[in-house]
Design a protein around this motif. Structure first.
Motif, PDB file in Angstrom:
ATOM      1  N   LEU A 188     -48.737 -55.069  -5.231  1.00 26.67           N
ATOM      2  CA  LEU A 188     -49.312 -54.459  -4.029  1.00 26.67           C
ATOM      3  C   LEU A 188     -48.299 -54.424  -2.892  1.00 26.67           C
ATOM      4  CD1 LEU A 188     -51.748 -53.403  -2.407  1.00 26.67           C
ATOM      5  CD2 LEU A 188     -52.353 -55.781  -1.949  1.00 26.67           C
ATOM      6  N   ILE A 189     -47.646 -55.561  -2.642  1.00 26.59           N
ATOM      7  CA  ILE A 189     -46.684 -55.630  -1.538  1.00 26.59           C
ATOM      8  C   ILE A 189     -45.481 -54.742  -1.814  1.00 26.59           C
ATOM      9  CG2 ILE A 189     -45.119 -57.189  -0.316  1.00 26.59           C
ATOM     10  CD1 ILE A 189     -47.208 -59.377  -0.636  1.00 26.59           C
ATOM     11  N   SER A 190     -45.033 -54.683  -3.054  1.00 25.08           N
ATOM     12  CA  SER A 190     -43.902 -53.821  -3.389  1.00 25.08           C
ATOM     13  C   SER A 190     -44.227 -52.361  -3.132  1.00 25.08           C
ATOM     14  CB  SER A 190     -43.506 -54.024  -4.854  1.00 25.08           C
ATOM     15  OG  SER A 190     -43.024 -55.326  -5.076  1.00 25.08           O
ATOM     16  N   ARG A 191     -45.446 -51.947  -3.454  1.00 22.54           N
ATOM     17  CA  ARG A 191     -45.833 -50.563  -3.208  1.00 22.54           C
ATOM     18  C   ARG A 191     -45.832 -50.248  -1.715  1.00 22.54           C
ATOM     19  NH1 ARG A 191     -45.056 -47.011  -7.201  1.00 22.54           N
ATOM     20  NH2 ARG A 191     -45.818 -47.815  -9.174  1.00 22.54           N
ATOM     21  N   VAL A 192     -46.344 -51.175  -0.917  1.00 21.55           N
ATOM     22  CA  VAL A 192     -46.346 -50.969   0.536  1.00 21.55           C
ATOM     23  C   VAL A 192     -44.916 -50.891   1.069  1.00 21.55           C
ATOM     24  CG1 VAL A 192     -46.995 -51.985   2.756  1.00 21.55           C
ATOM     25  CG2 VAL A 192     -48.591 -52.056   0.835  1.00 21.55           C
ATOM     26  N   LYS A 193     -44.033 -51.725   0.540  1.00 17.96           N
ATOM     27  CA  LYS A 193     -42.641 -51.728   0.989  1.00 17.96           C
ATOM     28  C   LYS A 193     -41.922 -50.444   0.565  1.00 17.96           C
ATOM     29  CE  LYS A 193     -40.468 -55.770   0.741  1.00 17.96           C
ATOM     30  NZ  LYS A 193     -40.006 -57.068   0.199  1.00 17.96           N
ATOM     31  N   ILE A 194     -42.252 -49.921  -0.607  1.00 23.39           N
ATOM     32  CA  ILE A 194     -41.660 -48.642  -1.031  1.00 23.39           C
ATOM     33  C   ILE A 194     -42.093 -47.524  -0.094  1.00 23.39           C
ATOM     34  CG2 ILE A 194     -41.748 -46.871  -2.839  1.00 23.39           C
ATOM     35  CD1 ILE A 194     -41.836 -49.149  -4.891  1.00 23.39           C
ATOM     36  N   LEU A 195     -43.387 -47.489   0.228  1.00 22.19           N
ATOM     37  CA  LEU A 195     -43.891 -46.471   1.143  1.00 22.19           C
ATOM     38  C   LEU A 195     -43.250 -46.582   2.517  1.00 22.19           C
ATOM     39  CD1 LEU A 195     -47.682 -46.723   0.200  1.00 22.19           C
ATOM     40  CD2 LEU A 195     -46.193 -44.773  -0.273  1.00 22.19           C
ATOM     41  N   SER A 196     -42.928 -47.807   2.935  1.00 21.59           N
ATOM     42  CA  SER A 196     -42.400 -48.050   4.287  1.00 21.59           C
ATOM     43  C   SER A 196     -40.881 -47.987   4.350  1.00 21.59           C
ATOM     44  CB  SER A 196     -42.870 -49.423   4.782  1.00 21.59           C
ATOM     45  OG  SER A 196     -44.251 -49.577   4.617  1.00 21.59           O
ATOM     46  N   ASP A 197     -40.231 -47.650   3.241  1.00 20.26           N
ATOM     47  CA  ASP A 197     -38.777 -47.560   3.175  1.00 20.26           C
ATOM     48  C   ASP A 197     -38.125 -48.922   3.466  1.00 20.26           C
ATOM     49  OD1 ASP A 197     -36.336 -46.394   2.713  1.00 20.26           O
ATOM     50  OD2 ASP A 197     -36.097 -45.622   4.754  1.00 20.26           O
ATOM     51  N   MET A 198     -38.662 -49.959   2.833  1.00 20.86           N
ATOM     52  CA  MET A 198     -38.102 -51.303   2.952  1.00 20.86           C
ATOM     53  C   MET A 198     -37.366 -51.671   1.669  1.00 20.86           C
ATOM     54  SD  MET A 198     -41.151 -53.525   4.726  1.00 20.86           S
ATOM     55  CE  MET A 198     -42.021 -52.966   6.178  1.00 20.86           C
ATOM     56  N   ASP A 199     -36.613 -52.741   1.749  1.00 22.64           N
ATOM     57  CA  ASP A 199     -35.881 -53.271   0.590  1.00 22.64           C
ATOM     58  C   ASP A 199     -36.833 -54.171  -0.189  1.00 22.64           C
ATOM     59  OD1 ASP A 199     -34.185 -54.313  -1.278  1.00 22.64           O
ATOM     60  OD2 ASP A 199     -32.783 -55.210   0.150  1.00 22.64           O
ATOM     61  N   ILE A 200     -37.269 -53.724  -1.380  1.00 25.05           N
ATOM     62  CA  ILE A 200     -38.256 -54.501  -2.132  1.00 25.05           C
ATOM     63  C   ILE A 200     -37.646 -55.757  -2.740  1.00 25.05           C
ATOM     64  CG2 ILE A 200     -39.645 -52.468  -2.652  1.00 25.05           C
ATOM     65  CD1 ILE A 200     -38.451 -52.481  -5.449  1.00 25.05           C
ATOM     66  N   SER A 201     -36.319 -55.824  -2.825  1.00 26.02           N
ATOM     67  CA  SER A 201     -35.672 -57.018  -3.380  1.00 26.02           C
ATOM     68  C   SER A 201     -35.512 -58.120  -2.344  1.00 26.02           C
ATOM     69  CB  SER A 201     -34.303 -56.651  -3.954  1.00 26.02           C
ATOM     70  OG  SER A 201     -33.436 -56.191  -2.936  1.00 26.02           O
ATOM     71  N   GLU A 202     -35.657 -57.784  -1.060  1.00 26.42           N
ATOM     72  CA  GLU A 202     -35.508 -58.766   0.015  1.00 26.42           C
ATOM     73  C   GLU A 202     -36.870 -59.369   0.340  1.00 26.42           C
ATOM     74  OE1 GLU A 202     -34.514 -61.370   1.978  1.00 26.42           O
ATOM     75  OE2 GLU A 202     -32.703 -60.102   2.026  1.00 26.42           O
ATOM     76  N   ARG A 203     -37.024 -60.657   0.014  1.00 27.59           N
ATOM     77  CA  ARG A 203     -38.296 -61.332   0.252  1.00 27.59           C
ATOM     78  C   ARG A 203     -38.151 -62.559   1.142  1.00 27.59           C
ATOM     79  NH1 ARG A 203     -41.064 -61.271  -5.828  1.00 27.59           N
ATOM     80  NH2 ARG A 203     -40.995 -58.992  -6.111  1.00 27.59           N
ATOM     81  N   ARG A 204     -36.948 -62.824   1.602  1.00 32.30           N
ATOM     82  CA  ARG A 204     -36.716 -64.036   2.397  1.00 32.30           C
ATOM     83  C   ARG A 204     -36.542 -63.749   3.875  1.00 32.30           C
ATOM     84  NH1 ARG A 204     -31.630 -66.235  -0.793  1.00 32.30           N
ATOM     85  NH2 ARG A 204     -31.137 -64.027  -0.504  1.00 32.30           N
ATOM     86  N   ALA A 205     -36.520 -62.479   4.263  1.00 31.21           N
ATOM     87  CA  ALA A 205     -36.321 -62.116   5.665  1.00 31.21           C
ATOM     88  C   ALA A 205     -37.401 -61.122   6.089  1.00 31.21           C
ATOM     89  CB  ALA A 205     -34.935 -61.506   5.864  1.00 31.21           C
ATOM     90  N   PRO A 206     -37.824 -61.170   7.346  1.00 28.65           N
ATOM     91  CA  PRO A 206     -38.826 -60.200   7.833  1.00 28.65           C
ATOM     92  C   PRO A 206     -38.254 -58.781   7.818  1.00 28.65           C
ATOM     93  CG  PRO A 206     -38.607 -62.079   9.329  1.00 28.65           C
ATOM     94  CD  PRO A 206     -37.476 -62.170   8.364  1.00 28.65           C
ATOM     95  N   ARG A 260     -47.620 -48.570  10.858  1.00 29.82           N
ATOM     96  CA  ARG A 260     -46.462 -49.413  11.164  1.00 29.82           C
ATOM     97  C   ARG A 260     -46.597 -50.701  10.365  1.00 29.82           C
ATOM     98  NH1 ARG A 260     -45.071 -46.770  16.031  1.00 29.82           N
ATOM     99  NH2 ARG A 260     -45.735 -44.632  15.571  1.00 29.82           N
ATOM    100  N   VAL A 261     -45.599 -50.995   9.554  1.00 30.37           N
ATOM    101  CA  VAL A 261     -45.679 -52.102   8.596  1.00 30.37           C
ATOM    102  C   VAL A 261     -44.696 -53.203   8.982  1.00 30.37           C
ATOM    103  CG1 VAL A 261     -45.584 -52.741   6.156  1.00 30.37           C
ATOM    104  CG2 VAL A 261     -46.296 -50.425   6.811  1.00 30.37           C
ATOM    105  N   SER A 262     -45.153 -54.435   8.898  1.00 32.83           N
ATOM    106  CA  SER A 262     -44.303 -55.595   9.183  1.00 32.83           C
ATOM    107  C   SER A 262     -44.533 -56.642   8.105  1.00 32.83           C
ATOM    108  CB  SER A 262     -44.635 -56.176  10.558  1.00 32.83           C
ATOM    109  OG  SER A 262     -43.939 -57.384  10.776  1.00 32.83           O
ATOM    110  N   THR A 263     -43.435 -57.206   7.564  1.00 35.20           N
ATOM    111  CA  THR A 263     -43.540 -58.269   6.567  1.00 35.20           C
ATOM    112  C   THR A 263     -42.994 -59.572   7.131  1.00 35.20           C
ATOM    113  OG1 THR A 263     -41.356 -57.891   5.562  1.00 35.20           O
ATOM    114  CG2 THR A 263     -43.198 -56.571   4.740  1.00 35.20           C
ATOM    115  N   LEU A 264     -43.542 -60.687   6.625  1.00 38.15           N
ATOM    116  CA  LEU A 264     -43.112 -62.010   7.083  1.00 38.15           C
ATOM    117  C   LEU A 264     -43.187 -62.979   5.911  1.00 38.15           C
ATOM    118  CD1 LEU A 264     -42.377 -63.815   9.578  1.00 38.15           C
ATOM    119  CD2 LEU A 264     -44.819 -64.346   9.703  1.00 38.15           C
ATOM    120  N   PRO A 265     -42.067 -63.635   5.554  1.00 41.56           N
ATOM    121  CA  PRO A 265     -42.109 -64.617   4.450  1.00 41.56           C
ATOM    122  C   PRO A 265     -42.966 -65.820   4.836  1.00 41.56           C
ATOM    123  CG  PRO A 265     -39.845 -63.963   4.976  1.00 41.56           C
ATOM    124  CD  PRO A 265     -40.712 -63.457   6.084  1.00 41.56           C
TER     125      PRO A 265
END
Length: 622
Positions: A244-262, A279-284
């Motif tokens: 689920l999170i990988s799909r959201v990151k793909i849609l948001s043009d994020m690096d799906i391999s980076e999981r240790r940094a916001p 607007r999407v924001s990720t946080l480890p």
């Protein structure tokens, strides 16, 4: 008394031997199966004996799913896919309570999800997992009550609509990835893509502002924020979390391999005639990446001041400030207090062919026709400061700056306000007077503030009562609390939230603003230039007729627009512990400056500074 365990109850009743019980407990170790299900599976106890024992242990009535006939209206409240996922079966509705057979009736997360989905209170009944699954397949298949994805509905029962995903990135790789996601959605190949689509649809239908994806120890919970309050929406298995999170990151043009940094990103969706910017924001976090998605309508909120809940005196004062050819108007409040909506409503009234309006925002939240809007891009060197320097060479009449974050930005916009421009901007402060202190703390000289700022509007958003609310006689506690907050005369009745299907049983629907407008006249400008003392500035503004947010909030309580509990949750309030009447020495309230004992003839002073007296606002000014 110590609570007995299931094995002890069965042993004491003589329904299982000690040897069989110990063997069953030993066999259960390391397996994902309940002890009761294991004993039933091996024929160590009968179903009736086990049901009675479980009822005694859990204090929840047992229900045999093999012999019940669920109510058809109740079946439609929970879809087949949700029933299978949670292992629950709706049985019947009694007033505002839904009776549900559950394999885990003590799971609070499941109860919360059912309560939020159905809008009803949940009365759980205990049943066995194997029987529940058979009953779910039998009832939903035979009765045709499956409202899952196979029949064109979401997991919460709402009609499914086609969702179009759009990339906001110029990278070809991201655009191709979005096309793959769209293809997977249409072909129903990937559950995660379908889930993203469903959650976005549900959030839009419930007028939500944010979606939270929060990983936990054994599962992941989806929550949505409606009218400023978070609600649990759905539980998903831990196995779906990364997908689920990988799909959201793909849609948001994020690096799906980076999981240790916001990371931050964005994408857009189109559902019917509505287009939403996300607007999407990720946080480890400890258990994985937490994702927050903010939903923004791309169309501007063309809302009148009265619809925003602005009192007549505040709206009239704001209109006068906006009619000035130059100066600065600040809107203050915490995140999510509606500052952007107020600014866009003001810009909508100001735009006309003869006026050049330029905005610099991070990001551009709403699109307004006839206005030049600039999106800040720090990575490309396009900052607030560099934008403002260029904007001043673009012959603007009105400038809107999304937020004042540093001294350099503040100095530029204030100098612009002195050179024939009307400037609108925001600050994060608790009230209107604190905005002056904030600017002073940034290093802005008092003389520059006093000659630039013409007005400061502070605001909050509180939930409005749903039309289903009722009025009841005011309780003693309610009256005492209003007196503590400064109301001289308490009402005879109070509004109470009730709850209905339209408001999801919350009792509230929509939000309304609470406002406080500080206009800088010559007396206040003099204080800003000389002392900058916040208490003196507030006292002078009160003498000049400024109403505090607390007064506006109390007025909306009296009108039945909202409740006291909601006001106390959102609006900063003061007690009467610091002021006393100079005539009768009675403790009174700083909000209305009115002493119930002496009437309008007395004055008040702070118990911490007796030498500073203030004339009272006459009774009836509220």
């Amino acid at each position: 008394m110590k609570k007995k365990k299931l094995g002890e109850v069965l042993r004491d009743r003589g329904q299982i031997s000690i040897a069989d019980l110990q063997k069953a407990i030993g066999d259960q170790q390391g397996k994902v199966i309940h002890l009761g299900e294991l004993m039933l599976e091996r024929g160590l106890v009968s179903k009736e004996d086990l049901g009675a024992a479980l009822e005694e242990v859990s204090r929840i009535p047992y229900l045999n799913c093999a012999s019940i006939a669920p109510d058809q209206a109740s079946l439609k409240l929970i879809t087949r896919s949700m029933a299978l996922r949670l292992c629950v079966l709706p049985v019947r509705t009694e007033q505002k309570r839904l009776i549900v057979a559950m394999a885990a009736p003590q799971n609070l997360a499941v109860l919360d999800e059912l309560r939020f989905t159905t809008g009803l209170e949940i009365s759980p009944r205990l049943s066995f997992r194997s029987e529940l699954l058979q009953a779910i397949n039998r009832q939903y298949a035979v009765e045709g009550a499956d409202a899952g994805t196979e029949t064109g509905r979401n997991s919460d029962g709402t009609p499914y609509q086609e969702v179009e995903f759009f990339s906001t990135s110029s990278r070809q790789a991201n655009q191709e990835a979005i096309q793959e996601v769209q293809a997977d959605l249409r072909q129903k190949k990937t559950p995660a893509v379908r889930l993203v689509s469903e959650v976005i649809q549900a959030a839009m239908a419930k007028r939500a502002s944010d979606i939270h994806i929060e990983p936990r120890v054994s599962d992941t919970i989806l929550r949505i924020r409606v009218d400023g309050v978070l609600h649990d929406y759905q539980l998903i298995p831990r196995t779906l979390q990364n997908s689920l999170i990988s799909r959201v990151k793909i849609l948001s043009d994020m690096d799906i391999s980076e999981r240790r940094a916001p990371q931050d990103g964005r994408f857009m969706v189109s559902i019917g005639a509505r287009q939403i910017d996300l607007r999407v924001s990720t946080l480890p976090t400890q258990y994985g990446e937490k994702v927050v998605i903010r939903l923004l309508e791309t169309s501007s909120p063309l809302t009148s001041y009265s619809d925003l809940g602005m009192p007549d005196d505040v709206s009239d004062g704001l209109k006068e400030l906006l009619a000035m050819p130059q100066g600065m108007v600040l809107v203050t409040g915490p995140t999510g207090s509606g500052k952007s909506t107020t600014l866009y409503s003001a810009l909508n009234k100001l735009r006309q062919p003869s006026v050049n309006i330029v905005t610099v925002e991070d990001p551009v939240e709403y699109v307004l026709a006839g206005i030049n809007q600039v999106h800040v891009n720090t990575k490309a060197g396009l900052t607030f400061v560099s934008c403002l320097r260029s904007i001043l060479r673009q012959d603007p009449n009105i400038i809107m700056v999304g937020e004042i974050r540093d001294k350099e930005t503040a100095e530029i916009v204030m100098k612009a306000a002195q050179t024939g421009h009307l400037v609108l901007s925001t600050l994060h402060t608790n009230d209107s007077v604190s905005a002056i202190v904030r600017l002073l703390d940034l290093g802005i000289p008092g003389y520059l503030i006093s000659s630039s700022v013409t007005g400061i509007l502070a605001q909050r958003l509180v939930r409005k009562l749903c039309p289903c609310h009722s009025f009841q006689p005011a309780t003693l506690e309610f009256k005492e609390r209003l007196v503590q907050l400064g109301l001289p005369k308490t009402p005879a009745r109070m509004a109470v939230a009730v709850g209905c299907d339209k408001c999801n049983q919350t009792g509230y629907a929509g939000r309304i603003g609470i406002y406080e407008l500080l206009r800088l006249d010559e007396s206040i400008r003099s204080l800003v230039r000389t002392t900058g003392n916040i208490e003196q500035i507030r006292d002078t503004a009160r003498l000049n007729g400024m109403r505090l947010m607390q007064e506006d909030a109390l007025e909306k309580i009296l009108k039945g627009t909202t409740t006291l509990e909601e006001i106390l949750r959102v609006v900063p309030t003061e007690s009467n512990s610091d002021l006393e009447c100079t005539e009768c020495k009675r403790r009174i309230l700083p909000v209305f400056n009115f002493c119930p004992s002496c009437g309008t003839r007395c004055s008040v002073e702070s118990s911490s500074s007796r030498s500073r007296n203030r004339e009272l606002v006459p009774e009836g000014a509220f």
